[in-house]
Design a protein around this motif. Sequence first.
Motif, PDB file in Angstrom:
ATOM      1  N   LEU A 183      -5.393   6.697   1.740  1.00 26.09           N
ATOM      2  CA  LEU A 183      -4.418   7.037   0.859  1.00 26.09           C
ATOM      3  C   LEU A 183      -5.016   8.448   0.420  1.00 26.09           C
ATOM      4  O   LEU A 183      -4.064   9.097   0.381  1.00 26.09           O
ATOM      5  N   LYS A 184      -6.109   8.521  -0.080  1.00 26.45           N
ATOM      6  CA  LYS A 184      -6.548   9.672  -0.718  1.00 26.45           C
ATOM      7  C   LYS A 184      -6.510  11.004   0.447  1.00 26.45           C
ATOM      8  O   LYS A 184      -5.854  11.784  -0.067  1.00 26.45           O
ATOM      9  N   ALA A 185      -6.993  10.703   1.596  1.00 28.19           N
ATOM     10  CA  ALA A 185      -6.719  11.605   2.627  1.00 28.19           C
ATOM     11  C   ALA A 185      -5.247  12.084   2.981  1.00 28.19           C
ATOM     12  O   ALA A 185      -5.100  13.301   3.157  1.00 28.19           O
ATOM     13  N   ASN A 186      -4.556  11.012   3.103  1.00 31.25           N
ATOM     14  CA  ASN A 186      -3.101  11.307   3.095  1.00 31.25           C
ATOM     15  C   ASN A 186      -2.422  12.319   2.189  1.00 31.25           C
ATOM     16  O   ASN A 186      -1.532  12.947   2.447  1.00 31.25           O
ATOM     17  N   GLU A 187      -2.849  12.087   1.010  1.00 30.93           N
ATOM     18  CA  GLU A 187      -2.464  12.631  -0.225  1.00 30.93           C
ATOM     19  C   GLU A 187      -2.762  14.119  -0.034  1.00 30.93           C
ATOM     20  O   GLU A 187      -2.060  15.290  -0.375  1.00 30.93           O
ATOM     21  N   LEU A 208      -3.387  15.696   2.805  1.00 30.00           N
ATOM     22  CA  LEU A 208      -2.914  16.018   3.981  1.00 30.00           C
ATOM     23  C   LEU A 208      -1.343  16.757   3.396  1.00 30.00           C
ATOM     24  O   LEU A 208      -0.722  17.434   3.933  1.00 30.00           O
ATOM     25  N   TYR A 209      -0.625  15.736   2.800  1.00 27.67           N
ATOM     26  CA  TYR A 209       0.756  15.910   2.214  1.00 27.67           C
ATOM     27  C   TYR A 209       0.825  17.036   1.415  1.00 27.67           C
ATOM     28  O   TYR A 209       1.923  18.044   1.464  1.00 27.67           O
ATOM     29  N   GLU A 210      -0.171  17.479   0.558  1.00 31.27           N
ATOM     30  CA  GLU A 210      -0.083  18.448  -0.318  1.00 31.27           C
ATOM     31  C   GLU A 210      -0.551  19.760   0.485  1.00 31.27           C
ATOM     32  O   GLU A 210       0.213  20.864   0.198  1.00 31.27           O
ATOM     33  N   ARG A 211      -0.998  19.730   1.805  1.00 32.14           N
ATOM     34  CA  ARG A 211      -1.044  21.003   2.637  1.00 32.14           C
ATOM     35  C   ARG A 211       0.056  21.023   3.679  1.00 32.14           C
ATOM     36  O   ARG A 211       0.183  22.091   4.225  1.00 32.14           O
ATOM     37  N   GLY A 212       1.041  19.950   3.577  1.00 32.44           N
ATOM     38  CA  GLY A 212       2.206  20.097   4.447  1.00 32.44           C
ATOM     39  C   GLY A 212       1.917  19.301   5.833  1.00 32.44           C
ATOM     40  O   GLY A 212       2.847  19.500   6.653  1.00 32.44           O
ATOM     41  N   ALA A 213       0.718  18.675   5.865  1.00 33.07           N
ATOM     42  CA  ALA A 213       0.269  18.471   7.248  1.00 33.07           C
ATOM     43  C   ALA A 213       1.086  16.957   7.819  1.00 33.07           C
ATOM     44  O   ALA A 213       1.289  16.673   8.928  1.00 33.07           O
ATOM     45  N   ILE A 214       1.334  16.176   6.744  1.00 32.90           N
ATOM     46  CA  ILE A 214       2.167  14.740   6.858  1.00 32.90           C
ATOM     47  C   ILE A 214       3.566  14.866   6.446  1.00 32.90           C
ATOM     48  O   ILE A 214       3.539  15.535   5.082  1.00 32.90           O
ATOM     49  N   ALA A 215       4.408  13.825   6.592  1.00 30.88           N
ATOM     50  CA  ALA A 215       5.727  14.016   5.863  1.00 30.88           C
ATOM     51  C   ALA A 215       5.537  12.759   4.608  1.00 30.88           C
ATOM     52  O   ALA A 215       4.702  12.171   4.677  1.00 30.88           O
ATOM     53  N   LEU A 216       6.318  12.918   3.900  1.00 32.23           N
ATOM     54  CA  LEU A 216       6.592  12.056   2.724  1.00 32.23           C
ATOM     55  C   LEU A 216       6.351  10.462   3.204  1.00 32.23           C
ATOM     56  O   LEU A 216       5.972   9.669   2.465  1.00 32.23           O
ATOM     57  N   VAL A 217       7.233  10.393   4.295  1.00 29.85           N
ATOM     58  CA  VAL A 217       7.270   9.066   4.695  1.00 29.85           C
ATOM     59  C   VAL A 217       6.052   8.546   5.116  1.00 29.85           C
ATOM     60  O   VAL A 217       5.687   7.281   4.774  1.00 29.85           O
ATOM     61  N   GLN A 218       5.238   9.101   5.885  1.00 29.36           N
ATOM     62  CA  GLN A 218       3.913   8.593   6.037  1.00 29.36           C
ATOM     63  C   GLN A 218       3.134   8.258   4.794  1.00 29.36           C
ATOM     64  O   GLN A 218       2.254   7.145   4.884  1.00 29.36           O
ATOM     65  N   LEU A 219       2.957   9.272   4.096  1.00 27.30           N
ATOM     66  CA  LEU A 219       2.310   8.958   2.564  1.00 27.30           C
ATOM     67  C   LEU A 219       2.855   7.791   1.843  1.00 27.30           C
ATOM     68  O   LEU A 219       2.264   6.812   1.480  1.00 27.30           O
ATOM     69  N   THR A 220       4.218   7.462   1.925  1.00 25.56           N
ATOM     70  CA  THR A 220       4.709   6.279   1.362  1.00 25.56           C
ATOM     71  C   THR A 220       4.373   4.973   2.094  1.00 25.56           C
ATOM     72  O   THR A 220       4.014   4.231   1.477  1.00 25.56           O
ATOM     73  N   GLN A 221       4.205   5.133   3.325  1.00 23.28           N
ATOM     74  CA  GLN A 221       3.863   4.016   4.323  1.00 23.28           C
ATOM     75  C   GLN A 221       2.316   3.544   3.698  1.00 23.28           C
ATOM     76  O   GLN A 221       2.142   2.301   3.798  1.00 23.28           O
ATOM     77  N   THR A 222       1.527   4.513   3.672  1.00 22.45           N
ATOM     78  CA  THR A 222       0.260   4.343   3.063  1.00 22.45           C
ATOM     79  C   THR A 222       0.066   3.709   2.019  1.00 22.45           C
ATOM     80  O   THR A 222      -0.702   2.732   1.758  1.00 22.45           O
ATOM     81  N   GLN A 223       0.818   4.314   0.871  1.00 28.80           N
ATOM     82  CA  GLN A 223       0.861   3.912  -0.177  1.00 28.80           C
ATOM     83  C   GLN A 223       1.336   2.123  -0.181  1.00 28.80           C
ATOM     84  O   GLN A 223       0.784   1.156  -1.084  1.00 28.80           O
TER      85      GLN A 223
END
Length: 363
Positions: free
Chosen positions: A126-130, A132-147
């Motif tokens: 989750l920390k890594a995806n956060e 990546l999301y801040e850099r725009g590397a992943i979509a919000l949907v992927q971050l939400t799924q991890t959460q």
Amino acid sequence: MKQTGKTLGLLVVLLSSMVLFSCTKKTAEPLVLDGVAAATDYTQVVSSAVEVKIAPLRDRVIGSGTIQGREEVSVKARSAGVIKSINFNLGAKLEKDQVILVLDDTIPLLNVSQLENQYTNSLKELKANEQLYERGAIALVQLTQTQSSVDGLAAQLQQARNNLKNMMISTPIAGRVAEKTSLVVGDLIQAGQQVVRVVDLDQLRLTLPVGQNQLFLIKEGARAIITLRTPTEIIEAEGIVSAISAGSDLRTGSWSVLVDFTNPRPNLIKAGLSAQVTIFNDDAPTYTLVPNSALVFREGTTSVYMVEGTTARKVLVKVVDQYGDQSAVESLEDDVLLTGKSVLVSALSRILDGSSVVTQETL
């Protein structure tokens, strides 16, 4: 001639004896009758009397009920498992949160360990995806799924920890073991199965069913006396009315009154014993009270016979209320005050106004 003279002489002697016997019989009978008449006196009636008092009529409610613990709990297993140890006996005294039964925790420990590792890894992901999301590397949907995955693992981990905790069964209250389920080490116990029933014997409660008339004489906070009769002694305890049910039992039509009290003999008085309870009505009004047995009903009137010296005086009264073996009355004669006087309670069928009586006081 000589023979005739002897015969006449015998006849004279016989006649004299008969006359003498007849006179003796006639004089003896009046003596016996006079003795019986002198020893019997029919002019006085022996009766019992009681003093008329001013006192409350409905000043108490008496009933009986079963003693229970004010706090009582049925301890059940929350999780299934194999019994590892049993740490209590029937009747034993238990402290609050004392462990009474231990289940094998091998599998629950492994589940907790596995879920802790998964949860730790999911937090790292989750920390890594956060980042990546801040850099725009992943979509919000992927971050939400991890959460969501982290939250799910957290819930599973908490459940596993609860299951591990449930391997040690403890009592939530202090008290004594009233009921012990037949269990042995090695048995498989199921979730929801009863282990033990614990009763706090220091603070007890008695439930008293009352009818409609009695209900109006009881209020919360009223004092009470609990009486327990054993084969060797009578034990009493003071209590109070702690609660009155808001509605009647549909099956019996009675209301439940709870009376709480401190156990005066915890080592002797147990839950389930029957006891008598007396609830006092301190606000009860006072009346002039006479026993029901003092009332005489003749020719459509009600009266009592008041003792004046050795004479019975008839006093007309009005019955205001009756409860138990007592009646509240009012004198219908202005010049008669019954309070402090004595009224007759026996042999009333033989007594009339002005009869001469010999009384004995009845307590």
